[in-house]
Enzyme design. Structure first.
Site, PDB file in Angstrom:
ATOM      1  N   ASP A 159       0.835  -1.201   0.000  1.00  0.00           N
ATOM      2  CA  ASP A 159       0.000   0.000   0.000  1.00  0.00           C
ATOM      3  C   ASP A 159       0.869   1.250   0.000  1.00  0.00           C
ATOM      4  O   ASP A 159       1.567   1.538   0.977  1.00  0.00           O
ATOM      5  CB  ASP A 159      -0.899  -0.004   1.241  1.00  0.00           C
ATOM      6  N   TYR A 188       3.175   9.777  -0.644  1.00  0.00           N
ATOM      7  CA  TYR A 188       4.275   9.204   0.146  1.00  0.00           C
ATOM      8  C   TYR A 188       5.631   9.392  -0.535  1.00  0.00           C
ATOM      9  O   TYR A 188       6.671   9.252   0.117  1.00  0.00           O
ATOM     10  CB  TYR A 188       4.092   7.696   0.386  1.00  0.00           C
ATOM     11  N   LYS A 247      -2.701   5.892  -4.221  1.00  0.00           N
ATOM     12  CA  LYS A 247      -3.772   6.854  -3.901  1.00  0.00           C
ATOM     13  C   LYS A 247      -3.562   8.162  -4.638  1.00  0.00           C
ATOM     14  O   LYS A 247      -2.422   8.656  -4.716  1.00  0.00           O
ATOM     15  CB  LYS A 247      -3.803   7.112  -2.384  1.00  0.00           C
TER      16      LYS A 247
END
Ligand code: A2P
Length: 276
Positions: A53, A58, A83
């Protein structure tokens, strides 16, 4: 819960669109791009994880993709989430950029990272990312029950996951119920409370009673209910420890004692405050 991928990794849970999400994943929030992230992902894959994930925010998609490609594990056996960073405008274009960084042809799950600017504006772009084959499944993260309702009302293809901060201390029971009602799988991020919940006396007491570690108890509390969880660690021994959760069970009394740690008053909210 299905055993279909269990031989290759961990038990999975079906999503309403027909795909399956492994109940345990490695989360890489706050893992530095470069060797730290590459190593964590490599160790996780070696230890049987089949779910990774990451997120555009990030800054480590490149390392995740590199470790996956170097691992030799077939792409089709690993469930990869990224995401959409909602300060950007175009989820489909951003998905394409993510795929370039990851060095992959598709992600398994693409989530709106948080409902910045409202819950619905980005959804048509998420649907387009799916149509274009950039993502197998699409969903949301950090969406309250009401925001979930709004996006579902506006959707042609409904979200299949809402990834939220979730643990015994953040037992968002009303949100979990709403997700179940809407056939959305609630997925738990920060299942260890970013490490804070590991020292909780009640968690330690149950860990001692069952002969497991606090991390294993917190993760078992999720997966025993079919809630996928994505603990983060950059240490191989902890990555391994966190995966040893499918060979024991918590009793009803132990689950109830953990449920009682909730600090959110069983909220339908996904988060206590906005960070954007
Ligand atoms: P580290 O990455 O140094 O191993 P969460 O998944 O809730 O965000 O929690 C992640 C935090 O918990 C990180 O600080 C991580 O540290 C720590 N952590 C992860 N697994 C374990 C474990 N099994 N035992 C102790 N600490 C852990």
């Amino acid at each position: 819960m299905s055993a279909c991928r269990a031989a290759a990794g961990h038990p999975t849970r079906p999503l309403v669109d027909g795909s399956e999400i492994p109940l345990l994943g490695l989360g890489v929030w706050q893992v530095a791009d470069g060797p730290e992230c590459v190593n964590a992902v490599r160790w996780a894959l070696e230890l049987g994880y089949r779910h990774l994930d990451t997120a555009q925010a990030y800054g480590n998609e490149g390392s995740v993709g590199l470790a996956l490609r170097q691992s030799g594990v077939p792409r089709g056996r690993v469930f990869v989430t990224t995401k959409f960073y909602p300060a950007r405008r175009d989820p489909a274009a951003e998905a394409q950029a993510s795929l370039r960084r990851l060095g992959l042809e598709y992600v398994d799950l693409y989530l709106i990272h948080w409902p910045q600017g409202g819950p619905t504006w980005a959804w048509p772009g998420m649907e387009r990312a799916r149509e274009l084959g950039y993502a197998g499944s699409i969903g949301v993260s950090n969406f309250d029950a009401r925001e979930l309702e709004q996006v579902i009302a506006a959707a042609t293809v409904a979200p299949v996951v809402d990834q939220v901060q979730f643990s015994p201390s953040e037992y968002r029971r009303a949100l979990l119920q709403e997700c179940a009602h809407r056939e959305v799988v609630l997925e738990a991020y920060s299942p260890l409370g970013t490490g804070r919940h590991l020292a909780h006396p009640a968690v330690k007491r149950i860990a001692d009673a069952v002969g497991r570690t606090p991390a294993q108890v917190l993760l078992r509390w999720c997966v025993q209910r079919g809630i996928p969880a994505i603990p983060k660690s950059t240490h191989p021994e902890r990555i391994e420890e966190n995966a040893q959760i499918f060979d024991f069970a918590l009793s009803d009394a132990e689950l109830a004692a953990l449920d009682a740690l909730d600090q959110t008053s069983s909220t339908q909210r996904a988060r206590e405050r906005k960070w954007w």
